[in-house]
Design a protein around this motif. Structure first.
Motif, mmCIF file in Angstrom:
data_model
loop_
_atom_site.group_PDB
_atom_site.id
_atom_site.type_symbol
_atom_site.label_atom_id
_atom_site.label_comp_id
_atom_site.label_asym_id
_atom_site.label_seq_id
_atom_site.Cartn_x
_atom_site.Cartn_y
_atom_site.Cartn_z
ATOM 1 N N PRO A 96 -1.000 21.050 57.945
ATOM 2 C CA PRO A 96 -0.460 19.506 58.491
ATOM 3 C C PRO A 96 0.523 18.937 57.574
ATOM 4 N N ALA A 141 -4.753 18.303 62.999
ATOM 5 C CA ALA A 141 -3.431 18.170 63.841
ATOM 6 C C ALA A 141 -3.019 19.500 64.739
ATOM 7 N N TYR A 146 5.713 16.110 66.514
ATOM 8 C CA TYR A 146 4.337 16.882 66.473
ATOM 9 C C TYR A 146 3.986 17.738 67.262
#
Length: 276
Positions: free
Chosen positions: A34, A42, A251
Motif C-alpha cells: 500500500p 487498500a 487509488y
C-alpha cells in the motif's frame, strides 16, 4: 508455506515486525504494497480478482502501519524495501511481481534491484518515482498539509475525498474512518511523521532495474498536474509500458479494481509464459 486468505502472519525484521497475508495460487506470485499512511486492505477489491485468476497474492503492511508494529526509526522507501526483500526471502518467493502504490512505488523499484533473483517484474500504481520537481504551489501545499496531518490525523481521512475524485468504493466512509482511527493511535504518531518526511520520489533508482515493468496511472489523479506525463516518464525510465486507468484518482485498485485487474493480468500472464 501459504496461509489462509485473510489470516494475518508476521515476519520479524530489524526494528520490529511486519504484518502480511498470503493467498495461495499457482500463477505468478504478486506482492502488493500500500501507499503512505495506508493499510494492506487498500487492495481488498483487487486481491479476489487476482486470486480468481489463479495467482498467489501477498499483501504487506508497512512498518508502523496496519497490523505491523510501531517503534521503527526509519520509514523511507529504501527501509521498506529491506522489509520487502526479507519477506521475499522468508516466503522463498521466486519470479515475484512487486507492486507498489504511491509512496511505495520507489520501494518496489529498490527491492527489484536488491533481489533480482526473486523478482520477475515491477508494477507502479500512481507512484511518485521519476516525478517532476514540485512547483511553487505544490511545495506550499505539501509544506502546509504535511505538518497538519501529523498533528491532526483525521485530516488524512478528509483528504481521501480529494484522492477519489470520481468513483468511490462502497465501503469508502468506513475505510477512511478506519485510517483515521489507526493514525490517531499514539504509538503511530512517529510513523506518521516519518512517512511525511520521507523522500517518496527518488530519481535514478530505475536504472538498476532489469525486469519487465508496468506503469498504471489514474487519469484523474489529483497528485499530478499531468498524470499521463508522469506515467510516460516512469515507463521510459523502467523501459516498460503504461496503462492509464480512465477516470480513476490516486487509488485505482480501490475505485476501479476491475480496470486495474484487466491491465495487470495480461502482464502477469506474459511473465508466466516467459518463466515456462
Amino acid at each position: 508455506m501459504n496461509s489462509t486468505p485473510g489470516t494475518t502472519r508476521y515476519l520479524d525484521v530489524v526494528g520490529g515486525r511486519i504484518a502480511y497475508d498470503d493467498a495461495p495460487g499457482a500463477g505468478a506470485p504478486v506482492v502488493l504494497l500500500p501507499g503512505m499512511l495506508d493499510k494492506r486492505a487498500a487492495y481488498r477489491y483487487l486481491v479476489p480478482l487476482l486470486t480468481a485468476a489463479g495467482h498467489r497474492v501477498v499483501t504487506m503492511d508497512l512498518r508502523g502501519l496496519g497490523e505491523s508494529s510501531t517503534g521503527f526509526t526509519d520509514h523511507t522507501p529504501a527501509a521498506i524495501a529491506e522489509d520487502l526483500v526479507a519477506l521475499l526471502d522468508h516466503l522463498d518467493l521466486r519470479g515475484a511481481v512487486l507492486a507498489g502504490s504511491s509512496y511505495t512505488g520507489a520501494t518496489v523499484v529498490r527491492a527489484a534491484a536488491l533481489a533480482p533473483g526473486r523478482t520477475a517484474g515491477v508494477v507502479l500504481i500512481d507512484a511518485f518515482v521519476e516525478n517532476l520537481p514540485l512547483n511553487a504551489v505544490q511545495k506550499a501545499m505539501f509544506g502546509l498539509v504535511g505538518p497538519l496531518v501529523a498533528r491532526f490525523p483525521g485530516l488524512w481521512s478528509a483528504l481521501q475525498k480529494f484522492y477519489f475524485p470520481t468513483e468511490r468504493p462502497a465501503d469508502f466512509d468506513a475505510y477512511r474512518a478506519g485510517l483515521a482511527a489507526m493514525l490517531r493511535e499514539p504509538a503511530r504518531k512517529a510513523a506518521v511523521r516519518g512517512y511525511l518526511a520521507g523522500d517518496s520520489a527518488p530519481v535514478g533508482w530505475c536504472e538498476a532495474v532489469d525486469v519487465p515493468a508496468l506503469v498504471l496511472m489514474g487519469s484523474k489523479d489529483p497528485d499530478f498536474p499531468n498524470p499521463e506525463l508522469i506515467a510516460d516518464r516512469q515507463a521510459a525510465a523502467l523501459r516498460g509500458r503504461k496503462v492509464m486507468i480512465g477516470n480513476a484518482g490516486h487509488y485505482p485498485m480501490a475505485s476501479h479494481p476491475q480496470a486495474v485487474a484487466d491491465a495487470l493480468l495480461p502482464f502477469l500472464n506474459e511473465l508466466n509464459e516467459v518463466a515456462r
